[in-house]
Design a protein around this motif. Structure first.
Motif, PDB file in Angstrom:
ATOM      1  N   LEU A 292      42.345  37.840  47.913  1.00 20.68           N
ATOM      2  CA  LEU A 292      41.411  38.186  46.834  1.00 20.68           C
ATOM      3  C   LEU A 292      40.137  38.799  47.393  1.00 20.68           C
ATOM      4  O   LEU A 292      39.584  39.751  46.828  1.00 20.68           O
TER       5      LEU A 292
ATOM      6  N   ASP B  59      30.780  35.575  41.375  1.00 17.68           N
ATOM      7  CA  ASP B  59      31.993  34.857  41.732  1.00 17.68           C
ATOM      8  C   ASP B  59      31.835  34.343  43.158  1.00 17.68           C
ATOM      9  O   ASP B  59      31.632  35.124  44.102  1.00 17.68           O
TER      10      ASP B  59
ATOM     11  N   ALA C  34      38.662  42.552  46.704  1.00 20.18           N
ATOM     12  CA  ALA C  34      37.285  42.747  46.241  1.00 20.18           C
ATOM     13  C   ALA C  34      36.572  43.787  47.092  1.00 20.18           C
ATOM     14  O   ALA C  34      35.838  44.635  46.577  1.00 20.18           O
TER      15      ALA C  34
ATOM     16  N   ASN D 219      30.985  37.717  38.083  1.00 22.96           N
ATOM     17  CA  ASN D 219      31.973  36.877  37.416  1.00 22.96           C
ATOM     18  C   ASN D 219      32.164  37.334  35.970  1.00 22.96           C
ATOM     19  O   ASN D 219      31.647  38.375  35.545  1.00 22.96           O
TER      20      ASN D 219
ATOM     21  N   TYR E 272      34.272  43.289  39.088  1.00 23.40           N
ATOM     22  CA  TYR E 272      34.131  41.905  38.656  1.00 23.40           C
ATOM     23  C   TYR E 272      35.477  41.188  38.820  1.00 23.40           C
ATOM     24  O   TYR E 272      36.551  41.788  38.614  1.00 23.40           O
ATOM     25  N   ARG E 273      35.399  39.920  39.194  1.00 27.07           N
ATOM     26  CA  ARG E 273      36.576  39.048  39.161  1.00 27.07           C
ATOM     27  C   ARG E 273      36.442  38.167  37.938  1.00 27.07           C
ATOM     28  O   ARG E 273      35.537  37.339  37.846  1.00 27.07           O
TER      29      ARG E 273
ATOM     30  N   ASP F 118      43.606  36.127  39.470  1.00 27.83           N
ATOM     31  CA  ASP F 118      43.897  37.367  40.185  1.00 27.83           C
ATOM     32  C   ASP F 118      43.596  38.572  39.308  1.00 27.83           C
ATOM     33  O   ASP F 118      44.184  39.637  39.471  1.00 27.83           O
ATOM     34  N   GLU F 119      42.671  38.418  38.352  1.00 31.01           N
ATOM     35  CA  GLU F 119      42.318  39.487  37.433  1.00 31.01           C
ATOM     36  C   GLU F 119      40.948  40.050  37.807  1.00 31.01           C
ATOM     37  O   GLU F 119      39.980  39.298  37.989  1.00 31.01           O
ATOM     38  N   PHE F 120      40.864  41.395  37.876  1.00 27.39           N
ATOM     39  CA  PHE F 120      39.633  42.092  38.207  1.00 27.39           C
ATOM     40  C   PHE F 120      39.362  43.141  37.138  1.00 27.39           C
ATOM     41  O   PHE F 120      40.277  43.597  36.451  1.00 27.39           O
TER      42      PHE F 120
ATOM     43  N   THR G  69      34.593  35.836  45.940  1.00 33.74           N
ATOM     44  CA  THR G  69      34.632  37.246  46.346  1.00 33.74           C
ATOM     45  C   THR G  69      33.251  37.874  46.450  1.00 33.74           C
ATOM     46  O   THR G  69      33.115  38.947  47.054  1.00 33.74           O
TER      47      THR G  69
ATOM     48  N   ASP H  13      45.480  43.632  37.796  1.00 40.59           N
ATOM     49  CA  ASP H  13      46.041  42.343  38.146  1.00 40.59           C
ATOM     50  C   ASP H  13      46.678  42.481  39.529  1.00 40.59           C
ATOM     51  O   ASP H  13      47.491  43.390  39.763  1.00 40.59           O
TER      52      ASP H  13
END
Length: 770
Positions: free
Chosen positions: A677, A627, A681, A634, A695-696, A700-702, A630, A657
């Protein structure tokens, strides 16, 4: 009808739009108007597309009416375009018009469905607006295509339709048998007509072939051009049944009559215009005023033309006649080319004599004993021989056995040719020899090709050079490690560098050390190379500066020459910060040629490209799974690592989230949101142990992949995200959910979906608490 949805209707000839669809107990899918309709093809095969009268079908309808005890029996045919009734009993054609046929084709398929039903067509047909009952059965072709139905109706409800169902079905089968018989009869008629047509074409083709064979045979007769053209005109006139044929030798001249035989008397005048074919309607006439059809064929290569005519008001030229006239042009070209070949043969004889006088060649003929009967050519002078000296002598004796004529006569059959290159008096001759049929002698010719042989040798060297370059460029496209690619490049190049071996050097600290070697090298030199070359060496300094180094035998110390090193050619290879050296070394005292230097330069380029591609691929692989915002993995990396983790053993998947990102973006700007973000991270990265990953996977989801048994306690995300709050994001937080394998399953998608569902439940709980 452009709608792609299927429309179900009872009548195969009616269309309903999607907005007006109706449901029927039994229906058919109607295709768009421009789609193929198999029913149209079936009706065309049975020849019932028109609205004619079909007595054979009417007879079946009358028989069925009597057998069923009803007043009315009708055959109703339907396609996607229309419905019609080709045969009926009880009803007249006036009764059963287009509208009535369409109404009948919409009749329910079950007799019970007719009880009390009303159709406008039946109201008109039965007169009083009431009728008893009716039944139908489909008409289906042997191929399974339903082209319509057989309908039986009675004005009074006295018919036992259940008992008559089998009879009605047999009637439909009988109708289809009649239609199949019509189709078979039509097919037989077409087959008979086709046979008659083919027989006529075969007869005409046979006549045409015989005529053109006769025209071709004219070349074997002792005729001049004009007589050959007269013969071709007569033969063609007979073939196309012309009433007259003539030959015009010059434009505007009076044609000479050649058919029928009229002793060359003048024929009718020909149009001055260039019109090849005229039918009688074009207005051309014979001298006596009778109209006729005229056709002219230009003679290739001459200002002459052949003319053919037919008499009569209706005279015309058919397509087969026109084809014959077009083919006649080819035949005339053959006739004239034969004369041209005879002239060319005389010219070749003159050229041969010229070549024998002026070119370095020798022509000879030997008799059955091998003695020279003919010896010509200026090549004899180059060998220091004269014609008078060699005649009557054996060719083996004259040439010192170089050609081995005695063995030639034993090996060669009559008419067989032997080709051989021989060297005589320092010159190279290309010899061609053939055994003659009369007495077993030989005919031979020798050409001095010394310059050609030297040119071929140079061309072969250039070709090998080009092939080596091509192979090197192909190696450049290979994938693999640098040593593998380099070794393949060196193996391709080594045959073009005789008495050599090759080494690829790489920089290791203060030394240049060999990475790949190819070719046989002296042991003492190999030991010296394995020890490495200091970068302080004078030649190494030149290479570091990007200059090539070429060492011929005089440039090397005597000690190295005694150990077997007689030359070196070194090319620097630099890709980014990587420095390598490609070197070629000689075992024999030979100087390096420009061609060899070019080849080594291309090989160095191959190595450089391999280095650059290796670095580029590494960067691309990293970018493909990282990604960019961050620095975490990904979505692609997450999916691949999740499958790998599931294969290794227990794993816990955490989805989270980030809370508050939208508020930061709206109030402080997207740049500040990006910093949020990155802060999240960094915080997630601090939670990871060995072989774990963050992982992103969205905005805004990890996701986290954690090792351990199912049910492992999740990390305290609120505590982990304190660093995020310390970065100035006081309202930031995260909602998380987890799923563990194999406790919650082994399917990656299902596991991810379960963790998402639990995360959204957690987000809802946190929202209620707030």
């Amino acid at each position: 009808m452009g709608d792609t949805h299927c429309v179900k209707v009872v009548c195969e000839g009616a269309y309903l739009t999607p907005a007006r669809r109706h449901r029927y107990d039994e229906g058919h899918v109607i295709q768009p108007p421009n789609a193929p309709d198999p029913r149209v093809d079936a009706c065309a095969r049975y020849a019932v597309l028109d609205l004619g009268v079909y007595p054979d079908l009417d007879r079946v309808c009358r028989v069925m009416a009597g057998a069923l005890g009803v007043e009315h029996v009708a055959v109703v045919l339907a396609t996607a375009r229309r419905c019609w009734v080709p045969a009926a009993a009880g009803w007249t054609p006036r009764d059963l018009g287009q509208r009535a046929a369409e109404q009948l084709s919409k009749a329910p398929r079950s007799p019970a469905a007719w009880a009390g039903a009303r159709l406008p067509a039946f109201d008109a047909l039965f007169g009083d607006g009431h009728w008893g009952a009716a039944a139908t059965t489909p008409l289906t072709t042997p191929g399974g295509v339903q082209i319509g139905l057989l309908l039986a109706a009675s004005a009074a409800p006295r018919v036992d339709w259940d008992r008559s169902a089998a009879q009605l079905h047999d009637g439909a089968a009988l109708i289809m048998q009649v239609l199949e018989a019509r189709a078979a009869s039509a097919q037989l008629d077409r087959g008979r007509q086709e046979r008659e047509r083919l027989a006529g074409r075969l007869h005409q083709a046979t006549l045409t072939a015989r005529t053109f064979q006769a025209i071709a045979d004219l070349t074997a007769l002792p005729l001049d051009e004009d007589d050959s053209l007269r013969g071709a005109a007569q033969l063609t006139a007979e073939l196309i049944s012309a009433d007259w044929a003539g030959l015009q030798f010059r434009p505007g001249g009076t044609p000479e009559s050649v058919w029928p035989e009229q002793d060359g008397r003048p024929g009718p005048p020909l149009p001055a215009s260039d019109v090849p074919v005229l039918d009688a309607a074009a207005g051309w006439t014979f001298p006596d005023g009778e109209p006729g059809a005229l056709a002219c064929v230009d003679v290739p290569g001459r200002a002459a033309r052949l003319a053919f005519a037919r008499r009569g008001m209706d005279a015309r030229w058919s397509s087969s006649d026109r084809q014959v006239l077009r083919d006649l042009t080819w035949a005339l070209r053959h006739l004239l080319s034969f004369a041209a070949q005879a002239s060319a043969l005389r010219g070749l004889e003159e050229q041969l004599q010229f070549a024998l006088r002026n070119l370095p060649m020798i022509l000879w003929v030997t008799d059955a004993r091998g003695a020279l009967a003919v010896a010509e050519g200026s090549g004899l002078t180059q060998l220091g021989l004269r014609r008078e000296q060699v005649l009557g002598r054996s060719l083996d004796e004259v040439l010192g056995g170089t050609l081995n004529v005695t063995a030639l006569r034993a090996e060669l059959g009559v008419g067989q040719e032997r080709r051989q290159e021989v060297t005589l008096a320092g010159r190279v001759y290309d010899t061609h020899r053939v055994r003659l049929p009369d007495g077993g002698g030989t005919l031979g010719v020798a050409f001095d090709v010394t310059e050609l042989v030297e040119s071929r040798a140079q061309a072969r060297r250039a070709q090998r050079h080009a092939e080596t370059l091509l192979d090197l460029t192909q190696v450049m496209a290979l994938s693999g490690s640098l040593p593998e690619v380099t070794l393949q490049a060196l193996e391709v190049l080594l045959p073009a560098l005789p008495h050599s071996w090759m080494v690829l050097w790489f920089r290791e600290g203060p030394l240049l050390r060999p990475l790949v070697s190819c070719g046989e090298q002296p042991e003492a030199i190999a030991q010296w190379q394995r020890r490495g070359v200091p970068l302080t060496d004078a030649f190494a300094q030149r290479l570091l500066a990007g200059a090539a180094v070429q060492l011929n035998p005089p440039d090397l110390p005597e000690r190295l020459r005694n150990e077997g090193l007689h030359g070196a050619l070194l090319m620097p290879v630099r890709a980014g910060e990587t420095l390598m050296v490609l070197g070629a070394y000689r075992r024999e005292p030979l100087a390096w040629s420009p061609v060899e230097r070019d080849l080594l330069s291309v090989a160095a380029r191959v190595v450089q490209v391999s280095l650059e591609r290796r670095d580029t691929l590494a960067e691309l692989r990293s970018a493909a799974v990282t990604d960019s915002l961050t620095g975490l993995g990904n979505r692609r990396a997450f999916e691949a690592d999740l499958r790998a983790a599931l294969a290794r053993g227990p794993v816990t998947l955490v989805t989270l989230d980030v809370d508050g990102l939208k508020q930061v973006n709206d109030t402080q700007g997207h740049a500040r949101g990006d910093e949020l973000l990155r802060s999240v991270a960094r915080a997630l990265g601090n939670l990871l142990g060995p072989d774990e990953g963050a992982y992103r996977v969205g905005g805004d989801e990890f996701c986290l992949l954690l090792r351990g048994l199912p049910g492992r306690a999740l990390p305290d995300l609120d505590a982990a995200l304190l660093s995020v709050k310390a970065d100035g994001f006081a309202q930031a937080g995260a909602s998380a959910g987890s799923a563990s394998a194999p406790l919650d399953g082994q399917d990656p998608e299902a596991l991810w979906q379960l963790a998402d569902e639990r995360m959204y439940l957690e987000k809802a709980r946190r929202r209620q608490v707030r």
